[in-house]
Design an enzyme around this catalytic site. Structure first.
Site, PDB file in Angstrom:
ATOM      1  N   LYS A 140      -4.453 -14.762  -6.912  1.00 33.99           N
ATOM      2  CA  LYS A 140      -5.276 -14.356  -8.062  1.00 33.99           C
ATOM      3  C   LYS A 140      -4.315 -13.975  -9.183  1.00 33.99           C
ATOM      4  CE  LYS A 140      -5.827  -9.442  -7.343  1.00 33.99           C
ATOM      5  NZ  LYS A 140      -6.756  -8.328  -7.224  1.00 33.99           N
ATOM      6  N   GLY A 149     -15.705 -20.796  -7.479  1.00 40.42           N
ATOM      7  CA  GLY A 149     -14.422 -21.458  -7.684  1.00 40.42           C
ATOM      8  C   GLY A 149     -13.831 -21.928  -6.372  1.00 40.42           C
ATOM      9  N   PHE A 176     -17.655 -10.249  -8.818  1.00 42.12           N
ATOM     10  CA  PHE A 176     -17.452 -11.038  -7.596  1.00 42.12           C
ATOM     11  C   PHE A 176     -18.537 -12.085  -7.389  1.00 42.12           C
ATOM     12  CE2 PHE A 176     -13.726  -9.632  -5.195  1.00 42.12           C
ATOM     13  CZ  PHE A 176     -13.247  -8.777  -6.169  1.00 42.12           C
ATOM     14  N   ARG A 228       0.082 -15.007  -0.291  1.00 39.92           N
ATOM     15  CA  ARG A 228      -0.416 -15.024   1.092  1.00 39.92           C
ATOM     16  C   ARG A 228      -1.882 -15.457   1.100  1.00 39.92           C
ATOM     17  NH1 ARG A 228       1.201  -9.156   2.916  1.00 39.92           N
ATOM     18  NH2 ARG A 228       0.372  -8.791   0.839  1.00 39.92           N
ATOM     19  N   ARG A 246      -6.806  -2.966  -5.737  1.00 38.87           N
ATOM     20  CA  ARG A 246      -6.757  -4.406  -5.973  1.00 38.87           C
ATOM     21  C   ARG A 246      -5.372  -4.766  -6.476  1.00 38.87           C
ATOM     22  NH1 ARG A 246     -11.164  -4.290 -10.371  1.00 38.87           N
ATOM     23  NH2 ARG A 246      -9.954  -2.390 -10.657  1.00 38.87           N
ATOM     24  N   CYS A 286      -6.051  -9.445   2.045  1.00 36.98           N
ATOM     25  CA  CYS A 286      -7.066  -8.463   2.459  1.00 36.98           C
ATOM     26  C   CYS A 286      -8.386  -9.108   2.856  1.00 36.98           C
ATOM     27  CB  CYS A 286      -7.276  -7.441   1.357  1.00 36.98           C
ATOM     28  SG  CYS A 286      -5.876  -6.329   1.222  1.00 36.98           S
ATOM     29  N   GLU A 327      -7.796   2.631   1.519  1.00 38.92           N
ATOM     30  CA  GLU A 327      -7.467   2.340   0.108  1.00 38.92           C
ATOM     31  C   GLU A 327      -8.362   1.230  -0.394  1.00 38.92           C
ATOM     32  OE1 GLU A 327      -5.987  -0.669  -0.717  1.00 38.92           O
ATOM     33  OE2 GLU A 327      -5.584  -1.411   1.297  1.00 38.92           O
ATOM     34  N   PHE A 328      -8.677   1.294  -1.672  1.00 42.74           N
ATOM     35  CA  PHE A 328      -9.484   0.241  -2.296  1.00 42.74           C
ATOM     36  C   PHE A 328      -8.710  -0.322  -3.482  1.00 42.74           C
ATOM     37  CE2 PHE A 328     -12.362   3.413  -0.420  1.00 42.74           C
ATOM     38  CZ  PHE A 328     -13.021   2.623   0.506  1.00 42.74           C
ATOM     39  N   VAL A 330       0.836  -1.206   0.000  1.00 35.25           N
ATOM     40  CA  VAL A 330       0.000   0.000   0.000  1.00 35.25           C
ATOM     41  C   VAL A 330       0.873   1.258   0.000  1.00 35.25           C
ATOM     42  CG1 VAL A 330      -1.705   1.297   1.337  1.00 35.25           C
ATOM     43  CG2 VAL A 330      -1.923  -1.176   1.110  1.00 35.25           C
TER      44      VAL A 330
HETATM   45  C1  UDX Z   1      -9.281  -6.679  -2.225  1.00 35.12           C
HETATM   46  C2  UDX Z   1     -10.366  -5.645  -2.596  1.00 35.12           C
HETATM   47  O1  UDX Z   1     -10.970  -6.017  -3.828  1.00 35.12           O
HETATM   48  C3  UDX Z   1      -9.743  -4.260  -2.686  1.00 35.12           C
HETATM   49  O2  UDX Z   1     -10.747  -3.292  -2.945  1.00 35.12           O
HETATM   50  C4  UDX Z   1      -9.082  -3.962  -1.335  1.00 35.12           C
HETATM   51  O3  UDX Z   1      -8.535  -2.709  -1.282  1.00 35.12           O
HETATM   52  C5  UDX Z   1      -8.034  -5.009  -1.029  1.00 35.12           C
HETATM   53  O4  UDX Z   1      -8.657  -6.284  -1.023  1.00 35.12           O
HETATM   54  P1  UDX Z   1      -7.353  -7.988  -3.523  1.00 35.12           P
HETATM   55  O5  UDX Z   1      -6.970  -8.599  -2.216  1.00 35.12           O
HETATM   56  O6  UDX Z   1      -6.275  -7.466  -4.423  1.00 35.12           O
HETATM   57  O7  UDX Z   1      -8.354  -6.744  -3.307  1.00 35.12           O
HETATM   58  O8  UDX Z   1      -8.158  -9.118  -4.296  1.00 35.12           O
HETATM   59  P2  UDX Z   1      -9.563  -9.244  -5.031  1.00 35.12           P
HETATM   60  O9  UDX Z   1      -9.456  -8.814  -6.442  1.00 35.12           O
HETATM   61  O10 UDX Z   1     -10.622  -8.609  -4.206  1.00 35.12           O
HETATM   62  O11 UDX Z   1      -9.744 -10.835  -5.014  1.00 35.12           O
HETATM   63  C6  UDX Z   1      -9.791 -11.534  -3.764  1.00 35.12           C
HETATM   64  C7  UDX Z   1      -9.925 -13.015  -3.959  1.00 35.12           C
HETATM   65  O12 UDX Z   1     -11.237 -13.347  -4.367  1.00 35.12           O
HETATM   66  C8  UDX Z   1      -9.010 -13.674  -4.984  1.00 35.12           C
HETATM   67  O13 UDX Z   1      -8.493 -14.860  -4.399  1.00 35.12           O
HETATM   68  C9  UDX Z   1      -9.916 -13.987  -6.153  1.00 35.12           C
HETATM   69  O14 UDX Z   1      -9.465 -15.098  -6.902  1.00 35.12           O
HETATM   70  C10 UDX Z   1     -11.215 -14.290  -5.430  1.00 35.12           C
HETATM   71  N1  UDX Z   1     -12.427 -14.063  -6.242  1.00 35.12           N
HETATM   72  C11 UDX Z   1     -12.708 -12.828  -6.735  1.00 35.12           C
HETATM   73  C12 UDX Z   1     -13.310 -15.115  -6.465  1.00 35.12           C
HETATM   74  O15 UDX Z   1     -13.100 -16.252  -6.013  1.00 35.12           O
HETATM   75  N2  UDX Z   1     -14.468 -14.882  -7.162  1.00 35.12           N
HETATM   76  C13 UDX Z   1     -14.766 -13.644  -7.659  1.00 35.12           C
HETATM   77  O16 UDX Z   1     -15.825 -13.515  -8.278  1.00 35.12           O
HETATM   78  C14 UDX Z   1     -13.856 -12.582  -7.451  1.00 35.12           C
END
Ligand code: UDX
Length: 458
Positions: A339, A272, A268, A346, A155, A279, A152-153, A11
């Site tokens: 992802k 899966g 989202f 982590r 990704r 996060c 922060e938001f 961050v």
């Molecule tokens: C998240 C939030 O999206 C972001 O706004 C915040 O600031 C930090 O946390 P991030 O941790 O980068 O971001 O990952 P994100 O894109 O949210 O995905 C999280 C997990 O969910 C991944 O393991 C992804 O594979 C999984 N996922 C996502 C699903 O299993 N299905 C979905 O439809 C979307």
């Protein structure tokens, strides 16, 4: 404006780099001197598409500096962003010791008025504690402090774009002066006055970000509330997948139709292997604990966690059903990062799957476009290959664990030839079942009809 960033993790680097790119003067600091050396040598300790270019340009223009002397950074910044980690404690609560430590440094070294901004994800009421801590630690220095929360938001994988093109910028403040300072910091982003590192030559037209001014407690809640809701959506889709498997429905058809309702939205809802990363899982836990400690039973979030954890069990059951005994089986794994577009492993569900496979005696060969180096530090006994076709060679099953587009685009006919047994278990619903069947694969995914007639060991 002169800004300090404390904490050069994910961050901090995105925030410091992007604010410097947007025209501010930034000094970033970290207690890890080796990390600062790496940054000063022009390298990034993390992988984030586009960030290296951003930090390098800002460094060369003299707008971004890194120092291990926290006093230098604290004295320099009119506003100080706290970007240190808040990892989960055993109890699920966020560990706020790093924030306390930063407050001590700021209090001792500030010397003049500072706006102190929480950027790290923290539970509600941290702002209040921070204000008190700064008053105590800054007693002898005489400097005044204002505190603000600016969650922060970002990704992982698209953080640079997210920073420059946010839907909303949330600032939790206690006074008009802090609001004004934060408006000034974000003015380039709000007015589109920056050289966009993501879109060339121009950014696509879109609405300007909303600038939301709230109380500090609301701003703190917004972050946890958003991430918990995202987790809830994913777990909901995963429960639908389970139901579709029993009833013969197709989860993709169901969630696609649901997502067309603007009140629900399409994102989202991908079923899966469940969510991972640093996060979502930790924020849900911390939110639950916060609610609990304040006498609110947010039980539905416990369910979100439970459903998410069970995804790994369910996937392994599928693997066992298809392969029968795992001991000594050659199992290929594609995807280890939590992802796509990140090397972050982590709380990655894929890493846990590999650990369990190893625990049952399988011989695992694995690949990931960028996460092999990190994965090899936590997975002993796995053969890693850069080339996914090497993973497929001789494998009795191929497991897709992260939805990298590279894997969608593989020459699957070639993969079929390489494998000892053409069995694919797709934990991310990445590939079209009909096409996989046409290529001769035995193919399984989540919540979609398998269309497979190959023998399955029940
Ligand atoms: C998240 C939030 O999206 C972001 O706004 C915040 O600031 C930090 O946390 P991030 O941790 O980068 O971001 O990952 P994100 O894109 O949210 O995905 C999280 C997990 O969910 C991944 O393991 C992804 O594979 C999984 N996922 C996502 C699903 O299993 N299905 C979905 O439809 C979307």
């Amino acid at each position: 404006m002169r800004l300090a960033v404390i904490g050069c993790g994910y961050v901090g680097l995105v925030t410091g780099g992007c604010l410097a790119e947007a025209g501010h003067d930034v000094i970033a600091t970290d207690t890890d001197a080796a990390r600062i050396d790496t940054l000063n040598s022009g390298k990034l300790p993390i992988y984030e598409p586009g960030l290296e270019g951003v930090t390098e340009r800002a460094r060369r223009a003299g707008r971004l500096r890194f120092t291990s002397d926290s006093g230098e950074a604290v004295r320099f910044g009119d506003a100080i962003f706290i970007c240190v980690g808040t990892p989960p404690l055993e109890s699920g609560d966020a560990d706020l010791s790093a924030i306390d430590n930063v407050a001590r440094q700021i209090g001792a070294k500030a010397g003049s008025f500072k706006l102190v901004i929480e950027k790290s994800t923290v539970p509600a009421q941290t702002g209040e504690q921070l204000r008190r801590a700064l008053a105590v630690y800054g007693r002898s220095g005489g400097a005044k402090f204002h505190v603000a929360s600016n969650p922060e938001f970002l990704r992982e994988g698209t953080a640079v774009g997210d920073f420059f093109h946010p839907e909303r910028i949330v600032v939790g403040v206690e006074d008009a002066e802090s609001e004004q300072q934060l408006r000034e910091i974000y003015r380039p982003i709000l007015e589109g006055q920056f050289h966009c590192p993501v879109h060339q030559p121009t950014c696509p037209a879109g609405p300007a970000p909303a600038f939301l001014v709230t109380t500090i407690a609301s701003a703190e809640l917004i972050k946890h509330a958003s991430n918990s809701f995202l987790g809830l959506k994913i777990s909901y889709a995963n429960m639908l997948a389970e139901l579709c498997e029993r009833l013969g429905g197709n989860v993709e058809e169901v969630t696609q139709a649901m997502g067309l309702d603007p009140r629900i939205g399409p994102q989202f809802l991908n079923a899966g292997l469940g969510f991972g990363g640093f996060c979502l899982p930790k924020d849900i836990q911390a939110f639950l604990r916060l609610a609990e400690r304040n006498g609110v039973d947010f039980g539905m979030l416990r369910e979100v966690e439970r459903v998410n954890k069970r995804r790994i069990d369910l996937f392994l059951e599928k693997v066992r059903r298809a392969l029968w005994v795992l001991k000594d089986k050659e199992v290929g794994v594609l995807g280890l990062a939590f992802k796509p577009n990140t090397d972050d492993i982590r709380f990655a569900p894929g890493i846990e799957v590999v650990r369990r496979l190893l625990g049952e005696g399988a011989k695992v060969r694995a690949s990931d476009p960028v996460a092999i180096a990190r994965a090899s530090t936590v997975l002993a006994g796995v053969d890693f290959f850069e080339d996914p076709y090497d993973v497929a060679r001789g494998a009795e099953a191929l497991l897709l664990l992260t939805e990298w587009k590279e894997y969608r685009q593989l020459d699957w006919a070639r993969v079929h030839k390489e494998m000892a047994r053409p069995l694919v278990l797709d934990a991310r619903n990445m590939l079209p079942p009909a096409q996989m069947k046409a290529l001769g694969f035995e193919y399984h995914s989540f919540g979609r009809p398998d269309l497979t007639s190959a023998p399955v060991f029940a």
